[in-house]
Motif scaffolding. Structure first.
Motif, PDB file in Angstrom:
ATOM      1  N   LYS A 180      -6.592  -3.988  15.789  1.00 51.33           N
ATOM      2  CA  LYS A 180      -7.493  -5.016  15.838  1.00 51.33           C
ATOM      3  C   LYS A 180      -7.781  -5.983  14.405  1.00 51.33           C
ATOM      4  N   VAL A 181      -7.902  -7.008  14.441  1.00 52.72           N
ATOM      5  CA  VAL A 181      -8.199  -8.058  13.157  1.00 52.72           C
ATOM      6  C   VAL A 181     -10.162  -7.476  12.538  1.00 52.72           C
ATOM      7  N   GLY A 182      -9.740  -7.148  11.553  1.00 54.59           N
ATOM      8  CA  GLY A 182     -10.338  -6.680  10.950  1.00 54.59           C
ATOM      9  C   GLY A 182     -10.881  -5.030  10.631  1.00 54.59           C
ATOM     10  N   ALA A 183     -10.181  -4.118  11.601  1.00 56.11           N
ATOM     11  CA  ALA A 183     -10.495  -3.052  11.991  1.00 56.11           C
ATOM     12  C   ALA A 183      -9.708  -1.721  10.138  1.00 56.11           C
ATOM     13  N   ALA A 184     -10.086  -1.148  10.384  1.00 54.00           N
ATOM     14  CA  ALA A 184     -10.012  -0.546   8.777  1.00 54.00           C
ATOM     15  C   ALA A 184      -8.796   0.584   9.377  1.00 54.00           C
ATOM     16  N   PRO A 185      -7.789   0.364   8.713  1.00 51.77           N
ATOM     17  CA  PRO A 185      -7.164   1.794   9.102  1.00 51.77           C
ATOM     18  C   PRO A 185      -7.036   2.802   9.764  1.00 51.77           C
ATOM     19  N   VAL A 186      -6.027   2.657  10.823  1.00 50.50           N
ATOM     20  CA  VAL A 186      -6.373   4.379  11.461  1.00 50.50           C
ATOM     21  C   VAL A 186      -5.392   5.644  10.697  1.00 50.50           C
ATOM     22  N   VAL A 187      -4.872   4.917  10.741  1.00 54.23           N
ATOM     23  CA  VAL A 187      -2.996   6.173  10.430  1.00 54.23           C
ATOM     24  C   VAL A 187      -2.941   5.991   8.274  1.00 54.23           C
ATOM     25  N   THR A 188      -2.813   6.775   8.346  1.00 50.15           N
ATOM     26  CA  THR A 188      -2.224   7.127   6.531  1.00 50.15           C
ATOM     27  C   THR A 188      -1.583   7.760   6.481  1.00 50.15           C
ATOM     28  N   LEU A 189      -0.565   8.422   6.158  1.00 52.41           N
ATOM     29  CA  LEU A 189       0.672   8.892   4.916  1.00 52.41           C
ATOM     30  C   LEU A 189      -0.099  10.401   5.243  1.00 52.41           C
ATOM     31  N   ASN A 190      -0.979  10.665   5.263  1.00 50.27           N
ATOM     32  CA  ASN A 190      -1.607  11.795   5.754  1.00 50.27           C
ATOM     33  C   ASN A 190      -1.955  12.542   6.965  1.00 50.27           C
ATOM     34  N   SER A 191      -2.323  11.350   7.582  1.00 50.12           N
ATOM     35  CA  SER A 191      -2.409  12.411   9.000  1.00 50.12           C
ATOM     36  C   SER A 191      -1.036  11.432   9.793  1.00 50.12           C
ATOM     37  N   MET A 192       0.169  10.554   9.252  1.00 50.09           N
ATOM     38  CA  MET A 192       1.511  11.039   9.538  1.00 50.09           C
ATOM     39  C   MET A 192       2.280  12.508   9.110  1.00 50.09           C
ATOM     40  N   GLN A 193       1.867  12.775   8.542  1.00 48.31           N
ATOM     41  CA  GLN A 193       2.483  14.101   7.230  1.00 48.31           C
ATOM     42  C   GLN A 193       2.417  15.050   8.631  1.00 48.31           C
ATOM     43  N   ARG A 194       0.987  15.208   8.675  1.00 50.00           N
ATOM     44  CA  ARG A 194       0.450  16.375  10.023  1.00 50.00           C
ATOM     45  C   ARG A 194       0.933  16.044  11.135  1.00 50.00           C
ATOM     46  N   GLU A 195       0.891  14.884  11.420  1.00 44.18           N
ATOM     47  CA  GLU A 195       1.798  14.383  13.048  1.00 44.18           C
ATOM     48  C   GLU A 195       3.173  15.221  12.884  1.00 44.18           C
ATOM     49  N   THR A 196       4.565  14.992  11.654  1.00 45.57           N
ATOM     50  CA  THR A 196       5.270  14.886  11.570  1.00 45.57           C
ATOM     51  C   THR A 196       5.959  17.164  11.668  1.00 45.57           C
ATOM     52  N   GLN A 197       4.535  17.350  11.160  1.00 46.22           N
ATOM     53  CA  GLN A 197       4.512  19.018  11.073  1.00 46.22           C
ATOM     54  C   GLN A 197       3.934  20.049  12.186  1.00 46.22           C
ATOM     55  N   ARG A 198       3.207  19.139  12.855  1.00 49.97           N
ATOM     56  CA  ARG A 198       3.032  19.203  14.167  1.00 49.97           C
ATOM     57  C   ARG A 198       4.532  19.404  15.055  1.00 49.97           C
ATOM     58  N   ARG A 199       4.950  18.030  15.087  1.00 52.52           N
ATOM     59  CA  ARG A 199       5.862  18.002  16.384  1.00 52.52           C
ATOM     60  C   ARG A 199       7.288  19.077  15.631  1.00 52.52           C
ATOM     61  N   ILE A 200       7.237  19.614  14.209  1.00 54.20           N
ATOM     62  CA  ILE A 200       8.439  20.236  13.701  1.00 54.20           C
ATOM     63  C   ILE A 200       8.390  21.394  14.566  1.00 54.20           C
ATOM     64  N   GLN A 201       6.618  21.891  14.351  1.00 53.40           N
ATOM     65  CA  GLN A 201       6.544  23.665  14.782  1.00 53.40           C
ATOM     66  C   GLN A 201       6.464  23.577  16.010  1.00 53.40           C
TER      67      GLN A 201
END
Length: 683
Positions: A180-201
């Protein structure tokens, strides 16, 4: 860098096609074979030399076996590659100088290579295999071949990198689609790294459960994760971090490659509400702020046509301005004799850039583009820098002429100034001043770095490519008509509950069927007649007259829609009789409401219903650019307000300190029934 020559077997490119030289004739001409079609062509040597000098013909370096070799110049390589190429080239030169063409056995060659390597300061001796490999690369690829393949440290493979890259790709796509226009970022590198670890597990648990021989995945380290993230483009990373609009602003660019070569090669279109209050010329009541749209030529910076009136962005505004653009402006010398210069910019544009407005994404624009052989392109949303010419014209207009006029809308902090009380300009007066400013001031003033006036730029840009105009045989109302879907049956063509008939339409029914879906092209300012055709059949446009011609003559589409609404609400149904009654009722309602001046909103709706705008002037221009008559609310008067005593203006005083010329009135907006009948809520 590699070189090439005009010899048998050489390759060359000519205007996008590749040829191979196969034979040279006695007169010096070359025979070449087209690589794509395998056709033999003959090239005189003088023509080939001239094409080479003009950069139309370019030689292609080839390998020893005749294959084309795209070579990178040494100076364009990285610093380590350049050092590698230079050291290997010096090594080969030193070895050739010592051999001097003599043959040696492998043992002697190895000793010689070790001696040269030590003399040049190599870390270790060059092997015989490396020497022959470098020699072959130099013979086939020149100095560029000595760069060899890319070498570097070996990276340890991480099985979880593929999952990390998939997670990042999904987040980039999601950011493009749902951010959305003006919305704060909802995805960061930390969140993507946690999602990657969850899928690997989860994947490792699945592999353990299945009991197969698959190796368990390991999560990438933070440095590996950042390296994979940096493989995505900087723009994609900005979209995830700040949103699409912020990324579009950061990576915006100019149009250096899209600069036109002549006038009318590229024209930009835009519309805006003019920040000035316009008054009714007879009653002196404020009608509100009119709309202005125009087409601006990019090469010269000259407006080639415009619309001024109270019609909001629609097909009528777009086609009226385009019609004014495509016709000569001979009416200026006749209607405004005090204008010294001529209004030269005019003609059919070859390419037009539009915004993404709803009225511009329509069948009308597509049909006009096909009829006029005009290319259509649309700017990206929220990117005004892609249309700098037309966007800048509005600012120039405000700063040079409108700001000095009474009735100009200033900022919100100017509480002592009321444009409704101090304004005193009618639409025809504003149109007159717009012509004076355009023709005698803007087009004649030097602008830009070259200090060239738009008039001079127009003369230069049309010297080799004169503007195109419509032939006299065309029907202007037909060419610039609005396209709408409709139906055809025994009653004729139906458009907004109006019927149109002609003998040609009945012939179409007999030929193609009793009930047909048709396309209708009409003038939205006059519903007296339409043109119709069957889109899926090879039939031309057929003219049809309105059955209820006394009602439809000079009637605008907007006014007809108001009449339909009033007929339905006041008289129960839409019929010919009720439409006429609703038309008379609305006419009386407007006549009673105008002197009261209930509100600016109401007066603007009334101005639109009456049809106050340049469509009743410019739509009456003929092929020679002469104005035949004025229609609509200006019928019986001339375009120049200074030479028309027929309309006695009753406007407020010209002095801002004496606004008493406008009688005091109470604005009881909710009690005026015309707000609803004129479309206050939805029009």
């Amino acid at each position: 860098m590699r070189f090439a020559s005009f010899s048998v077997g050489s390759l060359f490119d000519f205007d996008g096609r590749r040829y191979r030289l196969v034979n040279r004739l006695d007169d010096g001409a070359w025979q070449a074979v087209d690589i794509e079609t395998n056709r033999l062509v003959e090239w005189p040597w003088n023509d080939m030399a001239a094409a080479y000098e003009a950069n139309h013909l370019s030689l292609v370096p080839t390998h020893s076996d005749g294959r084309a070799e795209p070579a990178t110049p040494v100076r364009d390589m990285s610093q380590p590659q350049q050092e590698k190429v230079l050291s290997r080239a010096r090594f080969l030169e030193a070895v050739d100088a010592r051999l001097r063409g003599h043959r040696v056995n492998r043992a002697d060659l190895a000793g010689l290579l070790a001696e040269v390597s030590e003399a040049l300061g190599f870390a270790k001796p060059v092997s015989v295999a490396s020497y022959y490999r470098w020699r072959k690369s130099a013979e086939q690829g020149g100095a560029q071949g000595l760069a060899g393949r890319k070498m570097g440290p070996k990276r340890r493979r991480c099985p979880g990198v593929a999952i990390a890259r998939q997670v990042m790709h999904e987040q980039v796509v999601l950011a493009y689609q749902t951010r959305k226009v003006g919305a704060a970022p909802v995805v960061t590198l930390n969140s993507m790294q946690r999602e990657t670890q969850r899928r690997i597990q989860a994947e490792n648990a699945r592999r353990i459960e299945t009991g197969g021989s698959q190796q368990l995945l390991s999560a990438p380290s933070p440095s590996t994760f950042h390296r994979v993230w940096n493989e995505f483009s900087a723009e994609d990373r900005s979209v995830v971090a700040g949103g699409k609009n912020a990324a579009r602003h950061l990576y915006r660019g100019g149009r250096g490659l899209a600069q036109p070569q002549a006038c009318l090669d590229l024209v930009e279109y835009d519309e805006t509400r003019v920040p000035i209050f316009v008054f009714d010329e007879s009653l002196g009541i404020p009608l509100g702020r009119p709309w202005l749209s125009w087409y601006v030529d990019v090469y010269s910076g000259a407006p080639i046509g415009f619309y001024l009136g109270f019609e909001p962005p629609s097909d009528l505004m777009l086609t009226s301005a385009l019609r004014h653009s495509c016709l000569p402006k001979a009416y200026v010398a006749r209607e405004y004799p005090d204008i010294a210069n001529t209004y030269e910019p005019a003609g059919i544009p070859r390419k037009v850039t539009f915004d993404n407005g709803l009225s511009q994404w329509s069948n009308t624009v597509d049909a006009i583009g096909l009829d006029l052989k005009m290319s259509i392109q649309y700017a990206t949303p929220r990117t005004p820098w892609f249309k700098p010419r037309v966007e800048g014209m509005f600012n120039v207009l405000n700063q040079t002429i409108l700001r000095e006029l009474p009735g100009f809308v200033l900022g919100k902090d100017m509480h002592e100034y009321d444009p409704q009380k101090h304004g005193c300009i009618g639409l025809r007066h504003l149109l007159y001043m717009l012509h004076v400013w355009l023709v005698d001031i803007y087009l004649q003033e030097p602008r830009g770095l070259l200090l060239k006036s738009p008039a001079a730029a127009w003369e230069e840009g049309t010297r080799d490519f004169p503007p195109d105009f419509l032939p006299r045989s065309h029907d202007l109302d037909f060419v610039f008509g609005v396209v709408r879907p409709g139906s055809l049956d025994h009653r004729g063509v139906r458009l907004e509950n109006l019927w149109f008939q002609s003998p040609e339409l009945q012939a179409l029914r007999k030929q193609h069927g009793e009930t047909l879906d048709v396309e209708i092209k009409f003038d939205p300012s006059n519903l007296a007649y339409v043109h119709a055709r069957i889109p899926k059949r090879p039939t031309g446009w057929v003219r049809a007259e309105a059955v209820f011609k006394a009602y439809a003559q000079g009637l605008s589409l907007h006014r007809h829609k108001l009449n339909q609404r009033n007929a339905r609400e006041k008289f129960g149904e839409v019929s010919a009789t009720n439409l006429a009654r609703a038309h008379d009722f609305l006419h009386e309602l407007i006549a009673d409401a105008l002197p009261a001046a209930m509100s600016i909103r109401t007066n603007s709706l009334i101005a639109r219903a009456i049809g106050i705008g340049t469509q009743h002037a410019f739509n009456n221009l003929d092929h020679d650019g002469q104005l035949q008559k004025m229609s609509g609310p200006f019928a019986g008067s001339t375009l120049n307000p200074l030479s028309a005593p027929e309309i006695e203006p009753r406007t407020p005083s010209l002095s801002p300190s004496a606004p008493a010329a406008v009688p005091e009135r109470k604005r009881i907006i909710p009690t005026f029934d015309g707000d609803r009948l004129l479309g206050r809520r939805g029009s």
